[in-house]
Design a protein around this motif. Structure first.
Motif, PDB file in Angstrom:
ATOM      1  N   PHE A 125       0.836  -1.194   0.000  1.00 47.93           N
ATOM      2  CA  PHE A 125       0.000   0.000   0.000  1.00 47.93           C
ATOM      3  C   PHE A 125       0.875   1.250   0.000  1.00 47.93           C
ATOM      4  O   PHE A 125       2.035   1.210   0.390  1.00 47.93           O
ATOM      5  CB  PHE A 125      -0.928   0.026   1.218  1.00 47.93           C
ATOM      6  CG  PHE A 125      -0.202  -0.260   2.513  1.00 47.93           C
ATOM      7  CD1 PHE A 125       0.532   0.734   3.156  1.00 47.93           C
ATOM      8  CD2 PHE A 125      -0.244  -1.524   3.066  1.00 47.93           C
ATOM      9  CE1 PHE A 125       1.209   0.467   4.334  1.00 47.93           C
ATOM     10  CE2 PHE A 125       0.438  -1.799   4.258  1.00 47.93           C
ATOM     11  CZ  PHE A 125       1.167  -0.801   4.886  1.00 47.93           C
ATOM     12  N   LYS A 126       0.309   2.335  -0.447  1.00 44.51           N
ATOM     13  CA  LYS A 126       1.001   3.619  -0.394  1.00 44.51           C
ATOM     14  C   LYS A 126       0.734   4.203   0.991  1.00 44.51           C
ATOM     15  O   LYS A 126      -0.367   4.081   1.522  1.00 44.51           O
ATOM     16  CB  LYS A 126       0.455   4.563  -1.463  1.00 44.51           C
ATOM     17  CG  LYS A 126       0.893   4.201  -2.874  1.00 44.51           C
ATOM     18  CD  LYS A 126       0.609   5.368  -3.807  1.00 44.51           C
ATOM     19  CE  LYS A 126       1.241   5.291  -5.148  1.00 44.51           C
ATOM     20  NZ  LYS A 126       1.587   4.027  -5.710  1.00 44.51           N
ATOM     21  N   GLU A 127       1.748   4.827   1.560  1.00 43.25           N
ATOM     22  CA  GLU A 127       1.637   5.419   2.896  1.00 43.25           C
ATOM     23  C   GLU A 127       0.403   6.317   3.010  1.00 43.25           C
ATOM     24  O   GLU A 127      -0.371   6.215   3.960  1.00 43.25           O
ATOM     25  CB  GLU A 127       2.908   6.222   3.196  1.00 43.25           C
ATOM     26  CG  GLU A 127       2.917   6.856   4.560  1.00 43.25           C
ATOM     27  CD  GLU A 127       4.239   7.542   4.892  1.00 43.25           C
ATOM     28  OE1 GLU A 127       4.179   8.526   5.634  1.00 43.25           O
ATOM     29  OE2 GLU A 127       5.309   7.109   4.416  1.00 43.25           O
ATOM     30  N   GLU A 128       0.199   7.180   2.000  1.00 39.63           N
ATOM     31  CA  GLU A 128      -0.920   8.139   2.041  1.00 39.63           C
ATOM     32  C   GLU A 128      -2.263   7.402   2.105  1.00 39.63           C
ATOM     33  O   GLU A 128      -3.177   7.850   2.782  1.00 39.63           O
ATOM     34  CB  GLU A 128      -0.946   9.054   0.802  1.00 39.63           C
ATOM     35  CG  GLU A 128       0.331   9.793   0.514  1.00 39.63           C
ATOM     36  CD  GLU A 128       1.388   8.926  -0.197  1.00 39.63           C
ATOM     37  OE1 GLU A 128       1.083   8.238  -1.190  1.00 39.63           O
ATOM     38  OE2 GLU A 128       2.547   8.959   0.273  1.00 39.63           O
ATOM     39  N   HIS A 129      -2.368   6.294   1.380  1.00 38.62           N
ATOM     40  CA  HIS A 129      -3.630   5.546   1.361  1.00 38.62           C
ATOM     41  C   HIS A 129      -3.930   4.959   2.740  1.00 38.62           C
ATOM     42  O   HIS A 129      -5.062   5.038   3.235  1.00 38.62           O
ATOM     43  CB  HIS A 129      -3.589   4.444   0.295  1.00 38.62           C
ATOM     44  CG  HIS A 129      -4.845   3.641   0.226  1.00 38.62           C
ATOM     45  ND1 HIS A 129      -6.078   4.202  -0.052  1.00 38.62           N
ATOM     46  CD2 HIS A 129      -5.074   2.317   0.436  1.00 38.62           C
ATOM     47  CE1 HIS A 129      -7.006   3.255  -0.020  1.00 38.62           C
ATOM     48  NE2 HIS A 129      -6.419   2.112   0.277  1.00 38.62           N
ATOM     49  N   LEU A 130      -2.928   4.366   3.378  1.00 36.11           N
ATOM     50  CA  LEU A 130      -3.110   3.791   4.712  1.00 36.11           C
ATOM     51  C   LEU A 130      -3.515   4.882   5.703  1.00 36.11           C
ATOM     52  O   LEU A 130      -4.473   4.715   6.460  1.00 36.11           O
ATOM     53  CB  LEU A 130      -1.831   3.084   5.177  1.00 36.11           C
ATOM     54  CG  LEU A 130      -1.897   2.487   6.586  1.00 36.11           C
ATOM     55  CD1 LEU A 130      -2.954   1.394   6.675  1.00 36.11           C
ATOM     56  CD2 LEU A 130      -0.535   1.947   6.998  1.00 36.11           C
TER      57      LEU A 130
END
Length: 120
Positions: free
Chosen positions: A105-110
């Protein structure tokens, strides 16, 4: 500050999630390496949010999710799994998961996902 419990059998993944969360203003109150340990830590620590891997030894994330919801029906559990299969997503949501994040996952999405749940 929202308190988070991380449940994942992979130590490197727990560390990666912890690093991301702490950098973004979340407090990681505990970690567990399987569903059984996750349930015990949930009872003990009463976190605001739980991040839960689906595929783990001893007890799957979905079984642990169901047990946590039996203890606390309003628990905020976000499933994290490399298995982004529709069946797993549906089962997790039907079992009470608030959301589902596919690895990698992308950090921003999490962070967006957890912030949305923290503020709901």
């Amino acid at each position: 500050m929202k308190r988070v419990l991380i449940v994942d059998d992979a130590a490197f993944m727990r560390l990666a999630i912890k690093t991301i969360l702490e950098k973004n203003g979340f407090e990681v109150v505990g970690e567990a390496k399987n569903g059984i340990e996750g349930i015990q830590k949930f009872k003990e620590l009463q976190p605001d949010i739980v991040t839960m891997d689906i595929t783990m030894p001893d007890m799957s994330g979905i079984e642990a999710l169901k047990a946590i919801h039996a203890i606390s029906p309003n628990a905020n559990v976000v499933m994290l799994s490399a298995m982004g299969q529709e069946v797993m997503v549906k089962e997790a949501i039907m079992s009470g998961a608030k959301s589902f994040v596919v690895k990698p996952f992308k950090e921003e999405h999490l962070i967006k996902t957890l912030e949305k749940i923290a503020n709901s």
